[in-house]
Scaffold this active site. Sequence first.
Site, PDB file in Angstrom:
ATOM      1  N   ASP A 168     -36.361  25.047  11.586  1.00  0.00           N
ATOM      2  CA  ASP A 168     -37.613  24.855  12.336  1.00  0.00           C
ATOM      3  C   ASP A 168     -37.487  23.770  13.398  1.00  0.00           C
ATOM      4  O   ASP A 168     -38.321  22.871  13.483  1.00  0.00           O
ATOM      5  CB  ASP A 168     -38.744  24.494  11.360  1.00  0.00           C
ATOM      6  N   GLU A 188     -46.039  33.306  12.873  1.00  0.00           N
ATOM      7  CA  GLU A 188     -46.120  31.860  12.641  1.00  0.00           C
ATOM      8  C   GLU A 188     -45.414  31.069  13.748  1.00  0.00           C
ATOM      9  O   GLU A 188     -44.978  31.658  14.731  1.00  0.00           O
ATOM     10  CB  GLU A 188     -45.511  31.518  11.276  1.00  0.00           C
TER      11      GLU A 188
HETATM   12  C1  6LW Z   1     -41.903  27.135   8.277  1.00  0.00           C
HETATM   13  C2  6LW Z   1     -42.362  28.509   8.668  1.00  0.00           C
HETATM   14  C3  6LW Z   1     -41.471  29.330   7.866  1.00  0.00           C
HETATM   15  O1  6LW Z   1     -42.906  26.194   8.335  1.00  0.00           O
HETATM   16  O2  6LW Z   1     -40.945  28.666   6.831  1.00  0.00           O
HETATM   17  O3  6LW Z   1     -40.676  31.285   7.145  1.00  0.00           O
HETATM   18  C4  6LW Z   1     -41.498  27.375   6.839  1.00  0.00           C
HETATM   19  N1  6LW Z   1     -41.258  30.541   8.027  1.00  0.00           N
HETATM   20  O4  6LW Z   1     -42.300  28.762  10.013  1.00  0.00           O
HETATM   21  C5  6LW Z   1     -40.516  26.405   6.299  1.00  0.00           C
HETATM   22  O5  6LW Z   1     -39.333  26.489   6.998  1.00  0.00           O
END
Ligand code: 6LW
Length: 493
Positions: A14, A171
Site C-alpha cells: 500500500d 478501494e
Molecule cells: C489495504 C487495502 C487492502 O488497506 O488491504 O486488499 C489493506 N486491500 O487496500 C491492507 O493492505
Amino acid sequence: MRYDNPVLPGFHPDPTICRVGETFYLATSSFEYVPGVPLYRSENLADWEPIGHALTRESQLTVDDADGSSGIYAPTLRYHDGTFYLVTTNVSDDGHFFVTADDPSGEWSEPTWIDAPGIDPDLFFEGDTCYFTYHSGDPENPIQQAELDVETGELGEPKTIWTGFRDPYVEAPHIYERDGTYHLILAEGGTHAGHMVVAARADDPTGPYEGCPDNPVLTHWGRPRDDVRATGHADFVEDGNGEWWLVCLGIRQVGPWPRFHHLGRETFLAPVEWDVGWPVVNGGEPIEAAMEGPLPGDRQTETTALERTDTTFADGLGLEWQFRRHPDRERYETGPEGLCLRGGPETLDEPGATFVGRRQTAFDCRVEATLAFDPGAGEEAGLAVVADDRHQYQVGVTRRDGRREAVVRLRIGDATEVVGRAPVGATTDLAVTADAEEYRFHADGEQLGSASTRYVSTEVAAGFTGVVVGPYATGRGTTCETDAVIERFVYES
Ligand code: 6LW
C-alpha cells in the site's frame, strides 16, 4: 534510465508517495508491527533510504491486542502548506486518524481521529479545503468523500463519488489535480492475482467522475506466468520535470505450481504518460522486474540497509528493526556486549514473545547470529523466520536433559515439529540461508534442517505481511533466568 522493481523489496504494501522540491517521500502500511508506518526518502524514485517511522509512541499506535495483519492499514502521505500529513486506519483501534510533522524523519504529532467507517483514507488539498476520500466498506456506496477540518478532524456530510468499474469493493482512492482536471485513482479486484488500477476523472474534486474507457489502466490479472503479479493500490506523483509516475504494490511468486509469494506485497515503480487526459501506465505494458524510465535523478550505487545489516548493536537497533506489537522494553538491551534478550513465558507463536526482526528483502539471502547463551532447562534463544504466529521456523539453542543443544523447529498452521538437533557450546554461530524455494538452518556451520518457503507464504499463511527474520528468546512458560546475547547479527542478500 534502468532500474529494478520492486524499488522497495520485502513487505512494503500500500505505498503512498509525495514530493517536496526535488525529494520524494514514501510510506507503507505496517499492521501489527512497531514502530508503525515506515518512511523512506529518494531523489530518483529508484533508490530509497529509510528515514524513520510516523508512529513510534504507544499514544499513536495501539496494536497490543491486534491479530496478525490487523492494526495499521493503508496510509496516504501528503505535503501541504509546510506540513506533512499522514492519514491511515488502525483497524484494531478507533479507525481513521492522521498525524503531522514538519520534518518526516522527526517525531510526528499525536493522532487526530476522524469519525468515518472503512479503510484507505486519502487527503486532497485544494486551497483551504481538504477533501477526505475513503473506502466505506458499503458495497452500495464504496467510495465516499467529505470535507475534513484538519484542525479538529471534524468531517462534513459524506457523499458517494464512485461505485466501482467492475468491483463494488473498490478501494484505495487517491485524488490528484492535473491541468485543471481531477483524477481519481483506485484499486479493484482484491489485493492478489485479480488486483487492478482503475482511473476516473472529473472537473471538480467532488465529481461527478467518469471512468477511463481503457480501464483497468494496470493489471496483471490473467497473466499467471508473469514475474510480477497482483499490481494495484497505486499512488501517483509528478516529478520536478513534469513526468508522472506511480508506485503500487505487487508480488513476486516463486516455486512449482501453484506458485506462492513469501516476501509479502512489495513496492513497484512505473512511468505514467497521459493520452487525451487519461493515464497510460508503462506505455500500456505490464510492469517488469527490469524497467527503463526518465528517472528524475541520478542513480546511487552504494547498497542500503534494505540489503545488508551487519551489527553488534553497539549503536542500538537501526531503522530496519521492528517488533510484532509493542515490546516489553525490559527484555531488550543493546550495548557493547551486543543485543541482550530476556525471554518471557511466551513462545514465538504467542503475542508478546521476545522477538525483533527485519524484513526479508531478497529470495537469496543469508542471516547469521553469534549467540552467547547458557540456557536453563527449557529456555531457548535463536533466529526465527516469521510470517505470523502460526507460520514460522526457528533455529535456536536450548537445554534438554541437562545438555545444551541447537534445535530446528517448524510451525506450520496447527503442526509443530522439531526437525534437527545437535550439541553446541556456550557461544554458537547460528545461520539461516535461503533461496527462492528453501530455507536451510545451520549451527556452528552444520546444517541441521531445511524447510520450504511455501509454508511461510501468503498463499498458505494468508495475511497482509511478509517474512521477517531476527533473534528471539523464550522461557517456554516462564521468564528466562539468563539473558541471551546476540553478539553480532548479519543479514546479507
Ligand atoms: C489495504 C487495502 C487492502 O488497506 O488491504 O486488499 C489493506 N486491500 O487496500 C491492507 O493492505
